[in-house]
Design a protein around this motif. Structure first.
Motif, PDB file in Angstrom:
ATOM      1  N   LEU A   1      44.219  40.953 -22.796  1.00  0.00           N
ATOM      2  CA  LEU A   1      44.342  41.340 -21.403  1.00  0.00           C
ATOM      3  C   LEU A   1      45.153  42.629 -21.380  1.00  0.00           C
ATOM      4  CD1 LEU A   1      43.887  40.627 -18.391  1.00  0.00           C
ATOM      5  CD2 LEU A   1      46.111  39.457 -18.465  1.00  0.00           C
ATOM      6  N   TYR A   2      44.573  43.663 -20.797  1.00  0.00           N
ATOM      7  CA  TYR A   2      45.191  44.986 -20.789  1.00  0.00           C
ATOM      8  C   TYR A   2      45.546  45.405 -19.369  1.00  0.00           C
ATOM      9  CZ  TYR A   2      43.788  45.622 -25.624  1.00  0.00           C
ATOM     10  OH  TYR A   2      43.647  45.485 -26.988  1.00  0.00           O
ATOM     11  N   GLU A   3      46.665  46.107 -19.289  1.00  0.00           N
ATOM     12  CA  GLU A   3      47.095  46.723 -18.044  1.00  0.00           C
ATOM     13  C   GLU A   3      47.571  48.129 -18.387  1.00  0.00           C
ATOM     14  OE1 GLU A   3      49.623  45.147 -14.394  1.00  0.00           O
ATOM     15  OE2 GLU A   3      50.877  45.486 -16.159  1.00  0.00           O
ATOM     16  N   ALA A   4      46.967  49.124 -17.777  1.00  0.00           N
ATOM     17  CA  ALA A   4      47.307  50.527 -18.045  1.00  0.00           C
ATOM     18  C   ALA A   4      47.292  50.824 -19.548  1.00  0.00           C
ATOM     19  CB  ALA A   4      48.665  50.870 -17.437  1.00  0.00           C
ATOM     20  N   GLY A   5      46.307  50.294 -20.234  1.00  0.00           N
ATOM     21  CA  GLY A   5      46.150  50.556 -21.666  1.00  0.00           C
ATOM     22  C   GLY A   5      47.059  49.758 -22.580  1.00  0.00           C
ATOM     23  N   GLN A   6      47.917  48.903 -22.017  1.00  0.00           N
ATOM     24  CA  GLN A   6      48.851  48.103 -22.808  1.00  0.00           C
ATOM     25  C   GLN A   6      48.362  46.665 -22.906  1.00  0.00           C
ATOM     26  OE1 GLN A   6      51.627  49.009 -24.445  1.00  0.00           O
ATOM     27  NE2 GLN A   6      51.438  51.142 -23.851  1.00  0.00           N
ATOM     28  N   LEU A   7      48.439  46.099 -24.108  1.00  0.00           N
ATOM     29  CA  LEU A   7      48.096  44.701 -24.324  1.00  0.00           C
ATOM     30  C   LEU A   7      49.212  43.833 -23.753  1.00  0.00           C
ATOM     31  CD1 LEU A   7      46.134  42.650 -25.657  1.00  0.00           C
ATOM     32  CD2 LEU A   7      47.559  42.826 -27.713  1.00  0.00           C
ATOM     33  N   ILE A   8      48.896  43.043 -22.718  1.00  0.00           N
ATOM     34  CA  ILE A   8      49.915  42.195 -22.085  1.00  0.00           C
ATOM     35  C   ILE A   8      49.568  40.708 -22.174  1.00  0.00           C
ATOM     36  CG2 ILE A   8      50.716  44.002 -20.534  1.00  0.00           C
ATOM     37  CD1 ILE A   8      49.124  42.456 -18.290  1.00  0.00           C
ATOM     38  N   GLY A   9      48.385  40.397 -22.674  1.00  0.00           N
ATOM     39  CA  GLY A   9      47.977  39.004 -22.814  1.00  0.00           C
ATOM     40  C   GLY A   9      47.000  38.859 -23.956  1.00  0.00           C
ATOM     41  N   MET A  10      46.950  37.638 -24.520  1.00  0.00           N
ATOM     42  CA  MET A  10      46.041  37.430 -25.647  1.00  0.00           C
ATOM     43  C   MET A  10      45.546  35.989 -25.667  1.00  0.00           C
ATOM     44  SD  MET A  10      48.776  37.285 -28.725  1.00  0.00           S
ATOM     45  CE  MET A  10      50.076  36.047 -28.638  1.00  0.00           C
ATOM     46  N   ALA A  11      44.322  35.841 -26.101  1.00  0.00           N
ATOM     47  CA  ALA A  11      43.718  34.545 -26.404  1.00  0.00           C
ATOM     48  C   ALA A  11      43.112  34.722 -27.791  1.00  0.00           C
ATOM     49  CB  ALA A  11      42.651  34.180 -25.387  1.00  0.00           C
TER      50      ALA A  11
ATOM     51  N   GLU B   1      46.218  30.746 -30.254  1.00  0.00           N
ATOM     52  CA  GLU B   1      47.329  31.351 -29.512  1.00  0.00           C
ATOM     53  C   GLU B   1      46.826  31.804 -28.150  1.00  0.00           C
ATOM     54  OE1 GLU B   1      50.299  31.203 -30.663  1.00  0.00           O
ATOM     55  OE2 GLU B   1      50.004  31.023 -32.826  1.00  0.00           O
ATOM     56  N   PHE B   2      47.655  31.594 -27.150  1.00  0.00           N
ATOM     57  CA  PHE B   2      47.389  32.107 -25.813  1.00  0.00           C
ATOM     58  C   PHE B   2      48.734  32.492 -25.227  1.00  0.00           C
ATOM     59  CE2 PHE B   2      46.995  31.868 -21.233  1.00  0.00           C
ATOM     60  CZ  PHE B   2      45.793  32.520 -21.009  1.00  0.00           C
ATOM     61  N   GLY B   3      48.822  33.662 -24.663  1.00  0.00           N
ATOM     62  CA  GLY B   3      50.099  34.052 -24.092  1.00  0.00           C
ATOM     63  C   GLY B   3      50.012  35.307 -23.253  1.00  0.00           C
ATOM     64  N   ILE B   4      50.993  35.422 -22.388  1.00  0.00           N
ATOM     65  CA  ILE B   4      51.176  36.589 -21.520  1.00  0.00           C
ATOM     66  C   ILE B   4      52.569  37.138 -21.807  1.00  0.00           C
ATOM     67  CG2 ILE B   4      51.414  37.352 -19.105  1.00  0.00           C
ATOM     68  CD1 ILE B   4      48.548  36.602 -19.805  1.00  0.00           C
ATOM     69  N   HIS B   5      52.709  38.441 -21.794  1.00  0.00           N
ATOM     70  CA  HIS B   5      54.010  39.070 -22.031  1.00  0.00           C
ATOM     71  C   HIS B   5      55.065  38.403 -21.152  1.00  0.00           C
ATOM     72  CE1 HIS B   5      57.206  42.025 -22.176  1.00  0.00           C
ATOM     73  NE2 HIS B   5      56.615  42.519 -23.265  1.00  0.00           N
ATOM     74  N   PRO B   6      56.243  38.097 -21.697  1.00  0.00           N
ATOM     75  CA  PRO B   6      57.274  37.382 -20.937  1.00  0.00           C
ATOM     76  C   PRO B   6      57.632  38.016 -19.588  1.00  0.00           C
ATOM     77  CG  PRO B   6      57.909  37.506 -23.237  1.00  0.00           C
ATOM     78  CD  PRO B   6      56.666  38.346 -23.085  1.00  0.00           C
ATOM     79  N   LYS B   7      57.596  39.333 -19.509  1.00  0.00           N
ATOM     80  CA  LYS B   7      57.939  39.994 -18.243  1.00  0.00           C
ATOM     81  C   LYS B   7      56.877  39.784 -17.165  1.00  0.00           C
ATOM     82  CE  LYS B   7      60.882  43.529 -20.249  1.00  0.00           C
ATOM     83  NZ  LYS B   7      61.079  44.947 -20.525  1.00  0.00           N
ATOM     84  N   ARG B   8      55.697  39.325 -17.588  1.00  0.00           N
ATOM     85  CA  ARG B   8      54.597  39.129 -16.632  1.00  0.00           C
ATOM     86  C   ARG B   8      54.283  37.648 -16.397  1.00  0.00           C
ATOM     87  NH1 ARG B   8      51.666  43.481 -15.355  1.00  0.00           N
ATOM     88  NH2 ARG B   8      51.451  42.217 -13.506  1.00  0.00           N
ATOM     89  N   GLN B   9      54.968  36.763 -17.090  1.00  0.00           N
ATOM     90  CA  GLN B   9      54.734  35.334 -16.905  1.00  0.00           C
ATOM     91  C   GLN B   9      55.178  34.903 -15.515  1.00  0.00           C
ATOM     92  OE1 GLN B   9      56.602  33.285 -20.197  1.00  0.00           O
ATOM     93  NE2 GLN B   9      55.276  34.279 -21.689  1.00  0.00           N
TER      94      GLN B   9
END
Length: 146
Positions: free
Chosen positions: A54-64, A81-89
């Motif tokens: 999952l990308y936002e402004a070219g940055q990877l912020i989530g993954m499956a 693995e599944f996760g979202i960057h801690p600042k966006r959780q």
């Protein structure tokens, strides 16, 4: 937000995100550099690997991160693995991303998602909220030696 399939060339970004998500509470994982490199290499380049970012402004912020497993009951997606960057959780991004991943899996004709998590972490309730259920006939075994 944009979802993209991940490939071995994305390994460094995935490694960084794994550290950001899982190094702190409640996971407190401690990864060695080489062990993490090998783990991500297996997930992104192994037989049957299938992963999304999952990308936002070219940055990877989530993954499956996972793989396709062919089984007698159909083809399953084993999500390692599944996760979202801690600042966006807590912002709903995880729910949106999981829905997008589910659509991708269904479109490929897979019958469902299989995953493991711990009962004592928030992820347990996240997956329950999204329709995942425990399998009472199955048990998870490990054998560890020192």
């Amino acid at each position: 937000m944009e979802i993209q399939e991940l490939h071995p060339a994305d390994a460094r970004d995935v490694q960084r995100l794994i550290l950001e998500i899982f190094s702190g509470p409640p996971w407190n994982d401690s990864w060695g550099t080489e062990q993490l490199r090998l783990y991500v290499q297996e997930l992104l380049g192994g037989s049957g690997s299938l992963s999304w970012g999952l990308y936002e402004a070219g940055q990877l912020i989530g993954m499956a991160l996972g793989r396709v497993k062919h089984w007698c009951a159909g083809t399953e997606y084993w999500m390692e693995e599944f996760g979202i960057h801690p600042k966006r959780q807590g912002s709903g991004l995880g729910s949106q991303f999981l829905s997008q991943v589910e659509r991708q899996i269904r479109a490929r004709g897979m019958t469902g998602i299989v995953l493991l998590t711990e009962r004592t972490v928030p992820a347990y309730y996240f997956y329950q909220k999204h329709g995942f259920s425990e399998q009472p006939k199955q048990v998870f075994f490990t054998k560890v030696w020192e």
